[in-house]
Design a protein around this motif. Structure first.
Motif, PDB file in Angstrom:
ATOM      1  N   UNK A 144       1.305   9.225  -5.988  1.00 36.57           N
ATOM      2  CA  UNK A 144       1.857  10.564  -5.730  1.00 36.57           C
ATOM      3  C   UNK A 144       2.797  11.016  -6.844  1.00 36.57           C
ATOM      4  N   UNK A 145       3.473  10.076  -7.503  1.00 37.05           N
ATOM      5  CA  UNK A 145       4.377  10.406  -8.614  1.00 37.05           C
ATOM      6  C   UNK A 145       3.624  10.528  -9.941  1.00 37.05           C
ATOM      7  N   UNK A 146       2.317  10.290  -9.910  1.00 35.57           N
ATOM      8  CA  UNK A 146       1.517  10.397 -11.121  1.00 35.57           C
ATOM      9  C   UNK A 146       1.621   9.196 -12.040  1.00 35.57           C
ATOM     10  N   UNK A 147       2.066   8.073 -11.513  1.00 37.09           N
ATOM     11  CA  UNK A 147       2.206   6.863 -12.316  1.00 37.09           C
ATOM     12  C   UNK A 147       0.876   6.111 -12.335  1.00 37.09           C
ATOM     13  N   UNK A 148       0.494   5.607 -13.496  1.00 35.34           N
ATOM     14  CA  UNK A 148      -0.822   5.001 -13.655  1.00 35.34           C
ATOM     15  C   UNK A 148      -0.896   3.510 -13.411  1.00 35.34           C
ATOM     16  N   UNK A 149       0.221   2.878 -13.156  1.00 36.48           N
ATOM     17  CA  UNK A 149       0.222   1.423 -12.934  1.00 36.48           C
ATOM     18  C   UNK A 149       1.459   1.058 -12.123  1.00 36.48           C
ATOM     19  N   UNK A 150       1.424  -0.153 -11.592  1.00 32.62           N
ATOM     20  CA  UNK A 150       2.564  -0.665 -10.840  1.00 32.62           C
ATOM     21  C   UNK A 150       2.771  -2.119 -11.242  1.00 32.62           C
ATOM     22  N   UNK A 194       0.839  -1.206   0.000  1.00 28.99           N
ATOM     23  CA  UNK A 194       0.000   0.000   0.000  1.00 28.99           C
ATOM     24  C   UNK A 194       0.874   1.256   0.000  1.00 28.99           C
ATOM     25  N   UNK A 195       1.979   1.237   0.747  1.00 24.47           N
ATOM     26  CA  UNK A 195       2.915   2.367   0.731  1.00 24.47           C
ATOM     27  C   UNK A 195       3.493   2.565  -0.671  1.00 24.47           C
ATOM     28  N   UNK A 196       3.870   1.457  -1.316  1.00 19.55           N
ATOM     29  CA  UNK A 196       4.401   1.540  -2.670  1.00 19.55           C
ATOM     30  C   UNK A 196       3.379   2.082  -3.656  1.00 19.55           C
ATOM     31  N   UNK A 197       2.147   1.649  -3.526  1.00 20.59           N
ATOM     32  CA  UNK A 197       1.099   2.136  -4.413  1.00 20.59           C
ATOM     33  C   UNK A 197       0.825   3.618  -4.183  1.00 20.59           C
ATOM     34  N   UNK A 198       0.829   4.059  -2.932  1.00 14.71           N
ATOM     35  CA  UNK A 198       0.646   5.478  -2.623  1.00 14.71           C
ATOM     36  C   UNK A 198       1.778   6.300  -3.220  1.00 14.71           C
ATOM     37  N   UNK A 199       3.000   5.818  -3.086  1.00 19.51           N
ATOM     38  CA  UNK A 199       4.158   6.499  -3.680  1.00 19.51           C
ATOM     39  C   UNK A 199       3.967   6.641  -5.182  1.00 19.51           C
TER      40      UNK A 199
END
Length: 127
Positions: free
Chosen positions: A89-95, A81-86
């Motif tokens: 916040x960086x404006x990235x649309x996928x992980x 969840x921390x990684x997804x929030x990061x």
């Protein structure tokens, strides 16, 4: 990182992973740690990559590790969840991430978190 791979192949020497860390670890690749009084309990290392289909910059999980005696307590879920929030916040649309086919516990976690298989990495040993 070495602990993660060591669990998958206990007799293998993974000292070469130091080069991977040296190449990719930077101020642009955050690293979250979970510590107890005398040891590392867990960590998450993230960065960015290029989605090979769409060509978009996406977040990428380089490493998620939870020590065996701390697993199944929700630590990995919180770190993800921390990684997804990061990433948001960086404006990235996928992980994205890579998981070994034999790591059923990790695959189950990622399935529960909504990750879907986009590609399958295949390897053929050459002798």
């Amino acid at each position: 990182m070495q602990k993660t791979y060591q669990e998958l192949a206990p007799k293998q020497d993974f000292s070469h992973l130091v080069l991977t860390v040296e190449q990719y670890l930077s101020r642009e690749t955050p690293l979250w740690w979970v510590l107890d009084s005398d040891a590392t309990v867990a960590c998450l290392w993230a960065g960015t990559a290029i989605d090979q289909i769409a060509g978009d910059r996406i977040a990428h999980i380089f490493l998620l590790y939870v020590a065996p005696d701390h697993r199944r307590r929700g630590i990995a879920k919180v770190l993800m969840a921390l990684g997804e929030t990061w990433a948001i916040d960086k404006g990235l649309g996928a992980i994205g991430l890579q998981v070994f086919q034999t790591n059923s516990s990790a695959k189950n976690l990622y399935d529960r978190l909504g990750y879907q298989t986009q590609s399958l990495s295949m390897v053929k040993p050459l002798k």
